[in-house]
Design a protein around this motif. Structure first.
Motif, PDB file in Angstrom:
ATOM      1  N   GLN A   1       1.028  -1.392   0.248  1.00  0.00           N
ATOM      2  CA  GLN A   1       0.009  -0.112   0.584  1.00  0.00           C
ATOM      3  C   GLN A   1       0.942   1.398  -0.018  1.00  0.00           C
ATOM      4  OE1 GLN A   1      -2.757  -0.669   0.480  1.00  0.00           O
ATOM      5  NE2 GLN A   1      -3.702   1.606  -0.067  1.00  0.00           N
ATOM      6  N   VAL A   2       0.742   1.928  -0.569  1.00  0.00           N
ATOM      7  CA  VAL A   2       1.346   2.767  -1.272  1.00  0.00           C
ATOM      8  C   VAL A   2       0.036   4.556  -0.757  1.00  0.00           C
ATOM      9  CG1 VAL A   2       2.591   4.932  -2.356  1.00  0.00           C
ATOM     10  CG2 VAL A   2       3.331   2.422  -2.781  1.00  0.00           C
ATOM     11  N   GLN A   3       0.995   5.723  -0.385  1.00  0.00           N
ATOM     12  CA  GLN A   3       0.376   6.278   0.061  1.00  0.00           C
ATOM     13  C   GLN A   3       1.324   8.268   0.011  1.00  0.00           C
ATOM     14  OE1 GLN A   3      -0.599   5.870   4.842  1.00  0.00           O
ATOM     15  NE2 GLN A   3      -3.015   5.739   3.955  1.00  0.00           N
ATOM     16  N   LEU A   4       0.418   9.173  -0.342  1.00  0.00           N
ATOM     17  CA  LEU A   4       0.948  10.132  -0.783  1.00  0.00           C
ATOM     18  C   LEU A   4       0.225  11.088   0.574  1.00  0.00           C
ATOM     19  CD1 LEU A   4       1.233  10.998  -3.912  1.00  0.00           C
ATOM     20  CD2 LEU A   4       3.096   9.949  -3.118  1.00  0.00           C
ATOM     21  N   VAL A   5       1.247  11.896   1.253  1.00  0.00           N
ATOM     22  CA  VAL A   5       0.986  12.754   2.538  1.00  0.00           C
ATOM     23  C   VAL A   5       1.498  13.918   2.416  1.00  0.00           C
ATOM     24  CG1 VAL A   5       0.806  13.417   4.915  1.00  0.00           C
ATOM     25  CG2 VAL A   5       0.496  10.923   4.436  1.00  0.00           C
ATOM     26  N   GLU A   6       0.331  15.259   2.241  1.00  0.00           N
ATOM     27  CA  GLU A   6       0.964  16.841   1.797  1.00  0.00           C
ATOM     28  C   GLU A   6       0.395  16.992   2.961  1.00  0.00           C
ATOM     29  OE1 GLU A   6      -1.036  15.716  -1.836  1.00  0.00           O
ATOM     30  OE2 GLU A   6      -1.767  15.470   0.180  1.00  0.00           O
ATOM     31  N   SER A   7       1.286  17.983   3.232  1.00  0.00           N
ATOM     32  CA  SER A   7       1.921  19.116   4.458  1.00  0.00           C
ATOM     33  C   SER A   7       1.959  20.203   4.025  1.00  0.00           C
ATOM     34  CB  SER A   7       2.450  18.474   5.802  1.00  0.00           C
ATOM     35  OG  SER A   7       3.937  17.992   5.274  1.00  0.00           O
ATOM     36  N   GLY A   8       2.269  21.569   4.809  1.00  0.00           N
ATOM     37  CA  GLY A   8       3.137  22.882   4.639  1.00  0.00           C
ATOM     38  C   GLY A   8       1.401  23.730   4.071  1.00  0.00           C
ATOM     39  N   GLY A   9      -0.142  23.686   3.833  1.00  0.00           N
ATOM     40  CA  GLY A   9      -0.688  24.412   3.337  1.00  0.00           C
ATOM     41  C   GLY A   9      -0.474  25.803   4.890  1.00  0.00           C
ATOM     42  N   GLY A  10      -1.947  26.586   4.194  1.00  0.00           N
ATOM     43  CA  GLY A  10      -1.882  27.764   5.639  1.00  0.00           C
ATOM     44  C   GLY A  10      -2.431  28.748   4.968  1.00  0.00           C
ATOM     45  N   LEU A  11      -2.846  30.087   5.594  1.00  0.00           N
ATOM     46  CA  LEU A  11      -2.538  30.871   5.673  1.00  0.00           C
ATOM     47  C   LEU A  11      -2.130  32.003   5.382  1.00  0.00           C
ATOM     48  CD1 LEU A  11      -4.819  33.074   4.904  1.00  0.00           C
ATOM     49  CD2 LEU A  11      -5.341  33.145   7.718  1.00  0.00           C
ATOM     50  N   VAL A  12      -1.460  32.606   4.454  1.00  0.00           N
ATOM     51  CA  VAL A  12       0.072  33.656   3.980  1.00  0.00           C
ATOM     52  C   VAL A  12      -0.494  35.180   3.713  1.00  0.00           C
ATOM     53  CG1 VAL A  12       0.716  32.491   1.664  1.00  0.00           C
ATOM     54  CG2 VAL A  12       2.226  33.775   2.692  1.00  0.00           C
ATOM     55  N   GLN A  13       0.243  35.925   3.033  1.00  0.00           N
ATOM     56  CA  GLN A  13      -0.711  36.833   2.968  1.00  0.00           C
ATOM     57  C   GLN A  13      -0.477  37.268   1.982  1.00  0.00           C
ATOM     58  OE1 GLN A  13       1.064  40.514   5.520  1.00  0.00           O
ATOM     59  NE2 GLN A  13      -0.455  40.142   6.973  1.00  0.00           N
ATOM     60  N   PRO A  14       0.151  38.614   0.803  1.00  0.00           N
ATOM     61  CA  PRO A  14       0.487  38.612  -0.620  1.00  0.00           C
ATOM     62  C   PRO A  14       1.288  39.059  -0.123  1.00  0.00           C
ATOM     63  CG  PRO A  14      -1.602  39.071  -0.019  1.00  0.00           C
ATOM     64  CD  PRO A  14      -1.378  38.296   1.099  1.00  0.00           C
ATOM     65  N   GLY A  15       2.317  37.938  -1.386  1.00  0.00           N
ATOM     66  CA  GLY A  15       4.036  38.729  -1.225  1.00  0.00           C
ATOM     67  C   GLY A  15       5.003  37.453  -0.323  1.00  0.00           C
ATOM     68  N   GLY A  16       4.023  36.841   0.281  1.00  0.00           N
ATOM     69  CA  GLY A  16       4.846  35.700   1.286  1.00  0.00           C
ATOM     70  C   GLY A  16       4.938  34.030   0.474  1.00  0.00           C
ATOM     71  N   SER A  17       5.458  33.410   1.457  1.00  0.00           N
ATOM     72  CA  SER A  17       5.979  32.389   1.254  1.00  0.00           C
ATOM     73  C   SER A  17       5.895  31.178   2.320  1.00  0.00           C
ATOM     74  CB  SER A  17       7.764  32.589   0.665  1.00  0.00           C
ATOM     75  OG  SER A  17       8.091  33.428   0.988  1.00  0.00           O
ATOM     76  N   LEU A  18       5.502  30.275   1.314  1.00  0.00           N
ATOM     77  CA  LEU A  18       5.230  28.487   2.119  1.00  0.00           C
ATOM     78  C   LEU A  18       6.381  27.927   0.964  1.00  0.00           C
ATOM     79  CD1 LEU A  18       1.723  28.959   2.209  1.00  0.00           C
ATOM     80  CD2 LEU A  18       3.032  28.875   4.160  1.00  0.00           C
ATOM     81  N   ARG A  19       6.549  26.412   1.858  1.00  0.00           N
ATOM     82  CA  ARG A  19       6.516  24.692   1.948  1.00  0.00           C
ATOM     83  C   ARG A  19       5.521  24.183   0.940  1.00  0.00           C
ATOM     84  NH1 ARG A  19      12.016  21.570   3.115  1.00  0.00           N
ATOM     85  NH2 ARG A  19      13.378  22.159   1.403  1.00  0.00           N
ATOM     86  N   LEU A  20       5.861  23.700   0.490  1.00  0.00           N
ATOM     87  CA  LEU A  20       4.654  22.614   0.413  1.00  0.00           C
ATOM     88  C   LEU A  20       6.082  21.400   0.601  1.00  0.00           C
ATOM     89  CD1 LEU A  20       1.832  22.948  -1.664  1.00  0.00           C
ATOM     90  CD2 LEU A  20       1.969  23.823   0.699  1.00  0.00           C
ATOM     91  N   THR A  21       4.991  20.254   1.665  1.00  0.00           N
ATOM     92  CA  THR A  21       5.681  18.883   1.370  1.00  0.00           C
ATOM     93  C   THR A  21       5.092  17.474   0.975  1.00  0.00           C
ATOM     94  OG1 THR A  21       7.454  19.622   2.832  1.00  0.00           O
ATOM     95  CG2 THR A  21       7.249  17.342   3.044  1.00  0.00           C
ATOM     96  N   LEU A  84       3.659  34.585  -3.102  1.00  0.00           N
ATOM     97  CA  LEU A  84       2.367  34.913  -3.471  1.00  0.00           C
ATOM     98  C   LEU A  84       1.690  35.937  -3.503  1.00  0.00           C
ATOM     99  CD1 LEU A  84       2.311  31.229  -1.265  1.00  0.00           C
ATOM    100  CD2 LEU A  84       2.192  30.746  -3.218  1.00  0.00           C
ATOM    101  N   LYS A  85       0.348  35.092  -4.612  1.00  0.00           N
ATOM    102  CA  LYS A  85      -0.360  35.931  -5.111  1.00  0.00           C
ATOM    103  C   LYS A  85      -1.727  35.068  -4.946  1.00  0.00           C
ATOM    104  CE  LYS A  85       1.831  37.711  -9.060  1.00  0.00           C
ATOM    105  NZ  LYS A  85       1.984  36.480 -10.117  1.00  0.00           N
ATOM    106  N   PRO A  86      -3.407  36.208  -4.556  1.00  0.00           N
ATOM    107  CA  PRO A  86      -4.220  36.218  -4.087  1.00  0.00           C
ATOM    108  C   PRO A  86      -5.166  34.600  -4.987  1.00  0.00           C
ATOM    109  CG  PRO A  86      -3.833  38.049  -3.422  1.00  0.00           C
ATOM    110  CD  PRO A  86      -3.118  38.301  -4.182  1.00  0.00           C
ATOM    111  N   GLU A  87      -4.345  34.781  -6.501  1.00  0.00           N
ATOM    112  CA  GLU A  87      -4.581  33.515  -7.298  1.00  0.00           C
ATOM    113  C   GLU A  87      -3.830  32.680  -7.223  1.00  0.00           C
ATOM    114  OE1 GLU A  87      -3.752  37.104  -7.852  1.00  0.00           O
ATOM    115  OE2 GLU A  87      -2.649  36.702  -9.596  1.00  0.00           O
ATOM    116  N   ASP A  88      -3.121  32.041  -5.836  1.00  0.00           N
ATOM    117  CA  ASP A  88      -2.535  31.715  -5.913  1.00  0.00           C
ATOM    118  C   ASP A  88      -3.126  30.607  -4.867  1.00  0.00           C
ATOM    119  OD1 ASP A  88       0.864  33.116  -5.906  1.00  0.00           O
ATOM    120  OD2 ASP A  88      -0.386  31.511  -7.081  1.00  0.00           O
ATOM    121  N   THR A  89      -4.873  30.845  -4.798  1.00  0.00           N
ATOM    122  CA  THR A  89      -5.050  30.412  -3.288  1.00  0.00           C
ATOM    123  C   THR A  89      -5.737  29.210  -4.315  1.00  0.00           C
ATOM    124  OG1 THR A  89      -5.945  32.074  -2.387  1.00  0.00           O
ATOM    125  CG2 THR A  89      -7.386  30.598  -1.691  1.00  0.00           C
ATOM    126  N   ALA A  90      -5.923  28.095  -3.298  1.00  0.00           N
ATOM    127  CA  ALA A  90      -6.538  26.598  -4.016  1.00  0.00           C
ATOM    128  C   ALA A  90      -5.964  25.646  -2.951  1.00  0.00           C
ATOM    129  CB  ALA A  90      -5.100  26.183  -5.081  1.00  0.00           C
TER     130      ALA A  90
END
Length: 118
Positions: A1-21, A84-90
């Motif tokens: 059984q294989v699983q993929l688990v994402e993390s690192g999302g959240g709320l950020v202001q425009p111009g900010g940064s996030l790193r997804l894993t 980051l831009k508001p249009e990156d929200t997803a």
């Protein structure tokens, strides 16, 4: 059984940064291509970035702002998102072609929410 688990999302202001894993676990022999997709409310799921060997692909809207990378020893793919831009929200999903010694299949993670808002 294989699983993929994402993390690192959240709320950020425009111009900010996030790193997804996205970490893959389970019976894994080889991971081939790894991808990030995103799906905004009311819209279809769209491809954002791809990493396959040394080949990289980005959708035009994120070029110069997002960077996809992977750590093969950890079976993990990353998405560094800057300016980051508001249009990156997803909801962001990872996806990978994984061989479990019997066959190669495409696996999806459950998604992680990214909200860009002031």
């Amino acid at each position: 059984q294989v699983q993929l688990v994402e993390s690192g999302g959240g709320l950020v202001q425009p111009g900010g940064s996030l790193r997804l894993t996205c970490a893959a676990s389970g019976t894994i022999f080889t991971i081939y291509t790894m991808r990030w997709y995103r799906q905004a409310p009311g819209k279809q799921r769209d491809l954002v970035a791809v990493i396959s060997g040394t080949n990289l692909y980005y959708v035009d809207s994120v070029k110069g702002r997002f960077t996809i990378s992977r750590d093969n020893a950890k079976n993990t793919v990353y998405l560094q998102m800057n300016s980051l831009k508001p249009e990156d929200t997803a909801v962001y999903y990872c996806n990978a072609d994984i061989n479990d010694r019997r066959s190669t299949s495409i696996y999806w993670g459950q998604g992680t929410q990214v909200t860009v808002s002031s």
